[in-house]
Design a protein around this motif. Structure first.
Motif, PDB file in Angstrom:
ATOM      1  N   ARG A  24     -19.343 -25.340  14.048  1.00  0.00           N
ATOM      2  CA  ARG A  24     -20.416 -24.646  13.328  1.00  0.00           C
ATOM      3  C   ARG A  24     -20.021 -24.411  11.873  1.00  0.00           C
ATOM      4  O   ARG A  24     -20.837 -24.539  10.957  1.00  0.00           O
ATOM      5  N   LEU A  25     -18.765 -24.096  11.643  1.00  0.00           N
ATOM      6  CA  LEU A  25     -18.312 -23.794  10.285  1.00  0.00           C
ATOM      7  C   LEU A  25     -18.252 -25.038   9.399  1.00  0.00           C
ATOM      8  O   LEU A  25     -18.147 -24.906   8.180  1.00  0.00           O
ATOM      9  N   ILE A  59      -9.311 -21.027   9.696  1.00  0.00           N
ATOM     10  CA  ILE A  59     -10.430 -20.425   8.970  1.00  0.00           C
ATOM     11  C   ILE A  59      -9.894 -19.327   8.070  1.00  0.00           C
ATOM     12  O   ILE A  59      -8.760 -18.878   8.221  1.00  0.00           O
ATOM     13  N   SER A  60     -10.724 -18.899   7.136  1.00  0.00           N
ATOM     14  CA  SER A  60     -10.428 -17.710   6.345  1.00  0.00           C
ATOM     15  C   SER A  60     -11.658 -16.822   6.413  1.00  0.00           C
ATOM     16  O   SER A  60     -12.753 -17.270   6.734  1.00  0.00           O
ATOM     17  N   ARG A  61     -11.453 -15.551   6.128  1.00  0.00           N
ATOM     18  CA  ARG A  61     -12.553 -14.596   6.171  1.00  0.00           C
ATOM     19  C   ARG A  61     -12.645 -13.919   4.816  1.00  0.00           C
ATOM     20  O   ARG A  61     -11.666 -13.432   4.284  1.00  0.00           O
ATOM     21  N   LEU A  72     -14.324 -22.485   7.060  1.00  0.00           N
ATOM     22  CA  LEU A  72     -13.352 -23.463   7.523  1.00  0.00           C
ATOM     23  C   LEU A  72     -12.294 -23.692   6.449  1.00  0.00           C
ATOM     24  O   LEU A  72     -12.606 -23.705   5.258  1.00  0.00           O
ATOM     25  N   GLU A  73     -11.058 -23.877   6.868  1.00  0.00           N
ATOM     26  CA  GLU A  73      -9.961 -24.239   5.961  1.00  0.00           C
ATOM     27  C   GLU A  73      -9.585 -25.692   6.233  1.00  0.00           C
ATOM     28  O   GLU A  73      -8.782 -25.996   7.124  1.00  0.00           O
ATOM     29  N   PRO A  74     -10.193 -26.616   5.501  1.00  0.00           N
ATOM     30  CA  PRO A  74     -10.011 -28.037   5.805  1.00  0.00           C
ATOM     31  C   PRO A  74      -8.577 -28.544   5.665  1.00  0.00           C
ATOM     32  O   PRO A  74      -8.199 -29.500   6.334  1.00  0.00           O
ATOM     33  N   MET A  75      -7.777 -27.935   4.833  1.00  0.00           N
ATOM     34  CA  MET A  75      -6.399 -28.415   4.666  1.00  0.00           C
ATOM     35  C   MET A  75      -5.590 -28.221   5.956  1.00  0.00           C
ATOM     36  O   MET A  75      -4.699 -29.017   6.252  1.00  0.00           O
ATOM     37  N   ALA A  76      -5.891 -27.186   6.727  1.00  0.00           N
ATOM     38  CA  ALA A  76      -5.201 -26.993   8.008  1.00  0.00           C
ATOM     39  C   ALA A  76      -5.573 -28.116   8.968  1.00  0.00           C
ATOM     40  O   ALA A  76      -4.719 -28.637   9.692  1.00  0.00           O
ATOM     41  N   GLY A  79      -3.668 -31.290   8.149  1.00  0.00           N
ATOM     42  CA  GLY A  79      -2.311 -31.319   8.700  1.00  0.00           C
ATOM     43  C   GLY A  79      -2.288 -31.770  10.154  1.00  0.00           C
ATOM     44  O   GLY A  79      -1.424 -32.547  10.559  1.00  0.00           O
ATOM     45  N   ILE A  80      -3.266 -31.320  10.924  1.00  0.00           N
ATOM     46  CA  ILE A  80      -3.380 -31.746  12.323  1.00  0.00           C
ATOM     47  C   ILE A  80      -3.679 -33.242  12.378  1.00  0.00           C
ATOM     48  O   ILE A  80      -3.068 -33.983  13.148  1.00  0.00           O
ATOM     49  N   ALA A  81      -4.614 -33.683  11.551  1.00  0.00           N
ATOM     50  CA  ALA A  81      -4.995 -35.105  11.533  1.00  0.00           C
ATOM     51  C   ALA A  81      -3.804 -35.978  11.147  1.00  0.00           C
ATOM     52  O   ALA A  81      -3.603 -37.056  11.733  1.00  0.00           O
ATOM     53  N   GLU A  82      -2.997 -35.536  10.201  1.00  0.00           N
ATOM     54  CA  GLU A  82      -1.819 -36.313   9.793  1.00  0.00           C
ATOM     55  C   GLU A  82      -0.815 -36.417  10.927  1.00  0.00           C
ATOM     56  O   GLU A  82      -0.216 -37.467  11.151  1.00  0.00           O
ATOM     57  N   TRP A  83      -0.635 -35.330  11.661  1.00  0.00           N
ATOM     58  CA  TRP A  83       0.285 -35.349  12.798  1.00  0.00           C
ATOM     59  C   TRP A  83      -0.230 -36.312  13.864  1.00  0.00           C
ATOM     60  O   TRP A  83       0.539 -37.089  14.442  1.00  0.00           O
TER      61      TRP A  83
END
Length: 115
Positions: A24-25, A59-61, A72-76, A79-83
């Motif tokens: 959703r975010l 995410i951030s609030r 949403l915090e896309p950079m996090a 990091g998952i996608a790179e792993w």
């Protein structure tokens, strides 16, 4: 003991409600009420899910008067996608070898591909 960021992120992603919240975010920031709307759970339960996602850095609030939008915090996620990319390459190579083996079997060579 504090877990590493990747472990916290995967733990947060293990829950289908949290994955739905992240989905959703991707459409833009939202309030707890907006995020809770599609679920049959209480606002405090949604808030707990948001805290897990926030602690994992997914995410951030913000704080705008009484409104605390989640975003949403896309950079996090990057990091998952790179792993995961390392494992995608592994599976691609494995499937390529399997494909070559199956093609050789179809040609009548039971030993598979020759190197």
């Amino acid at each position: 003991m504090e877990s590493d960021p990747l472990s916290a992120q995967f733990a947060a992603l293990a829950d289908p409600t949290r994955r739905a919240i992240l989905a959703r975010l991707t459409q833009g920031e939202a309030s707890v009420n907006e995020l809770a709307a599609p679920f049959d759970i209480s606002l405090p339960a949604v808030s707990k899910h948001l805290k897990v996602l926030e602690k994992a850095g997914l995410i951030s609030r913000g704080k705008e008067a009484q409104w605390r939008p989640a975003r949403l915090e896309p950079m996090a996620l990057k990091g998952i996608a790179e792993w995961l990319e390392h494992y995608r390459r592994y599976w691609d190579k494995s499937f390529d070898r399997l494909d070559a083996y199956l093609k050789n079997i179809q040609k009548g060579d039971p030993r598979g591909p020759r190197n």
